[in-house]
Design a protein around this motif. Structure first.
Motif, PDB file in Angstrom:
ATOM      1  N   ILE A 139       0.919  -1.690   0.097  1.00 51.10           N
ATOM      2  CA  ILE A 139       0.310  -0.749   0.147  1.00 51.10           C
ATOM      3  C   ILE A 139       0.597   1.250  -0.020  1.00 51.10           C
ATOM      4  O   ILE A 139       0.112   2.121  -0.797  1.00 51.10           O
ATOM      5  N   LYS A 140       1.788   1.214   1.036  1.00 49.93           N
ATOM      6  CA  LYS A 140       3.339   2.303   1.054  1.00 49.93           C
ATOM      7  C   LYS A 140       2.965   2.674  -0.847  1.00 49.93           C
ATOM      8  O   LYS A 140       3.660   3.739  -0.935  1.00 49.93           O
ATOM      9  N   ARG A 141       3.344   1.409  -1.446  1.00 50.98           N
ATOM     10  CA  ARG A 141       4.121   1.537  -2.622  1.00 50.98           C
ATOM     11  C   ARG A 141       3.699   2.438  -3.636  1.00 50.98           C
ATOM     12  O   ARG A 141       4.061   2.720  -4.393  1.00 50.98           O
ATOM     13  N   ILE A 142       1.802   2.374  -3.591  1.00 48.40           N
ATOM     14  CA  ILE A 142       1.026   2.145  -4.312  1.00 48.40           C
ATOM     15  C   ILE A 142       0.318   3.667  -3.882  1.00 48.40           C
ATOM     16  O   ILE A 142       0.867   4.265  -5.187  1.00 48.40           O
ATOM     17  N   ARG A 143       0.751   3.830  -3.020  1.00 50.85           N
ATOM     18  CA  ARG A 143       0.473   4.954  -2.654  1.00 50.85           C
ATOM     19  C   ARG A 143       1.240   6.599  -2.610  1.00 50.85           C
ATOM     20  O   ARG A 143       0.600   7.792  -3.300  1.00 50.85           O
ATOM     21  N   GLU A 144       2.648   6.300  -3.331  1.00 51.60           N
ATOM     22  CA  GLU A 144       3.924   6.874  -3.230  1.00 51.60           C
ATOM     23  C   GLU A 144       3.583   7.068  -5.400  1.00 51.60           C
ATOM     24  O   GLU A 144       3.326   8.613  -5.637  1.00 51.60           O
ATOM     25  N   LEU A 145       2.956   5.837  -5.830  1.00 49.62           N
ATOM     26  CA  LEU A 145       2.539   6.068  -7.806  1.00 49.62           C
ATOM     27  C   LEU A 145       1.601   6.286  -7.637  1.00 49.62           C
ATOM     28  O   LEU A 145       1.956   7.801  -8.718  1.00 49.62           O
ATOM     29  N   PHE A 146       0.462   6.276  -6.999  1.00 50.75           N
ATOM     30  CA  PHE A 146      -0.801   6.974  -8.208  1.00 50.75           C
ATOM     31  C   PHE A 146      -1.069   7.346  -6.055  1.00 50.75           C
ATOM     32  O   PHE A 146      -1.893   6.650  -5.276  1.00 50.75           O
ATOM     33  N   PRO A 147      -1.203   8.255  -5.562  1.00 50.77           N
ATOM     34  CA  PRO A 147      -1.500   9.027  -4.392  1.00 50.77           C
ATOM     35  C   PRO A 147      -3.509   9.028  -4.302  1.00 50.77           C
ATOM     36  O   PRO A 147      -3.748   8.890  -2.886  1.00 50.77           O
ATOM     37  N   LYS A 148      -4.022   9.428  -4.918  1.00 54.94           N
ATOM     38  CA  LYS A 148      -5.389   9.507  -5.073  1.00 54.94           C
ATOM     39  C   LYS A 148      -5.927   8.257  -5.272  1.00 54.94           C
ATOM     40  O   LYS A 148      -7.391   7.831  -5.706  1.00 54.94           O
ATOM     41  N   ILE A 149      -5.327   6.840  -5.805  1.00 52.41           N
ATOM     42  CA  ILE A 149      -6.256   6.020  -5.096  1.00 52.41           C
ATOM     43  C   ILE A 149      -7.190   5.335  -4.425  1.00 52.41           C
ATOM     44  O   ILE A 149      -6.301   5.464  -2.688  1.00 52.41           O
TER      45      ILE A 149
END
Length: 331
Positions: A139-149
């Motif tokens: 989740i930390k990784r995906i938030r870094e790439l796409f913070p609005k997901i």
């Protein structure tokens, strides 16, 4: 419009005995416009109206109906005194076509949102241990790439998670397939083994021992997960296998937070996932006032898996989180 044809028994048998139906239709040439035609015919009951909605001529619409019937080898509509009506075959495919087109529209919308950074949505369920060592890093990784997901995550038992997945409340979950559910409903990939330990407060009298025998544990209060949970059944099995009476001073709770509070403020003992205990005690975690009790036995639970509903496609955002979790297991 071409006169509807009923395929021969031999042809029907060949189709039914062949490859999976949808895959066979697609290979045979079923197109998106064919699906749109079926939906338009069902909604309006007029070839001319369906042709207008698809921005084609009426002869072209009639040819398209003939193409669909050639591909399916069944009649999809029948003439009425005024207009047409779909046959049972046509209705069945129209119903499925509506779902396919809706999913494609949702995929287009979500991919567009991901491309522009506006987001998407994922709902994930997990048992306790992998929520810390797999879900959080992914989740930390995906938030870094796409913070609005938008990401929704819930920690629960595998029984609750499986039921919620089948009810479409989750995109996928990390856990186990319950014994009372048909495993054919799921696609599962084993990704780890959960281990547990016993925790007590700092300064607990049992911490004076280098290794605590199991028979010394029954005189203390215990905080357990509810009856029937995997961790509780596993620990009870260890007591029974060694001929030791089960603890009889028990607080039952499914709350990890309440479990840690009770352990930190009393002499109670509680089984929790080893990863949770390590995080609570670490300097990077909560630096909590608990200790892992040294015991003369191990608490190994069943392996856990990454589980999706069979034949249900993941959205782009859900697929991304799913893949990131897999990468964590392979790191």
């Amino acid at each position: 419009m071409a006169k509807p044809r009923v395929p021969s028994a031999a042809k029907r048998t060949e189709t039914a005995a062949g490859e999976p139906l949808l895959e066979g239709f697609l290979r045979a040439g079923l197109k998106i416009n064919h699906m749109r035609m079926l939906i338009a015919l069902e909604a309006n009951g007029q070839v001319s109206t369906a042709a207008h909605l698809l921005n084609i001529s009426q002869p072209a619409a009639s040819r398209m109906i003939s193409e669909i019937e050639d591909l399916l080898q069944v009649p999809i509509c029948e003439r009425l005194s005024r207009g047409i009506a779909l046959t049972a075959y046509g209705k069945a495919l129209a119903r499925r076509a509506r779902t396919v087109l809706l999913e494609l529209r949702e995929a287009e919308r979500e991919i567009g949102e991901l491309r522009t950074g506006r987001g998407g949505r994922v709902s994930l369920g997990t048992v306790t241990a992998p929520s810390i060592n797999l879900a959080v890093p992914a989740i930390k990784r995906i938030r870094e790439l796409f913070p609005k997901i938008e990401i929704n995550i819930e920690v629960a038992t595998s029984a609750d998670l499986a039921g919620a997945l089948l009810a479409s409340r989750y995109d996928f979950y990390i856990g186990r397939i319950p014994d009372d559910l048909n495993p054919r409903l799921f696609d599962s990939r084993q990704i780890g083994v959960e281990r547990a330990c016993l925790v007590v407060r700092r300064g607990h009298p049992l911490m004076r021992h280098a290794r605590v025998p199991i028979e010394d544990l029954t005189t203390f209060d215990w905080v357990f997960q509810p009856t029937g949970s995997l961790l509780r059944r596993t620990l009870e099995g260890i007591f029974v296998s060694r001929g030791i009476p089960l603890p009889d001073r028990i607080l039952n709770t499914s709350s990890s937070f309440l479990t840690l509070v009770m352990v930190a403020q009393t002499d109670a003992i509680a089984p929790i996932a080893t990863d949770v205990a390590s995080f609570v005690n670490s300097a990077d975690g909560l630096a909590g006032a608990i200790d892992v009790l040294p015991t003369d036995f191990n608490i190994d639970l069943q392996p856990y898996s990454l589980i999706t509903a069979r034949n249900r496609a993941l959205s782009p955002a859900a697929q991304m989180l799913h893949d990131f979790i897999l990468e964590q297991t392979e790191a």
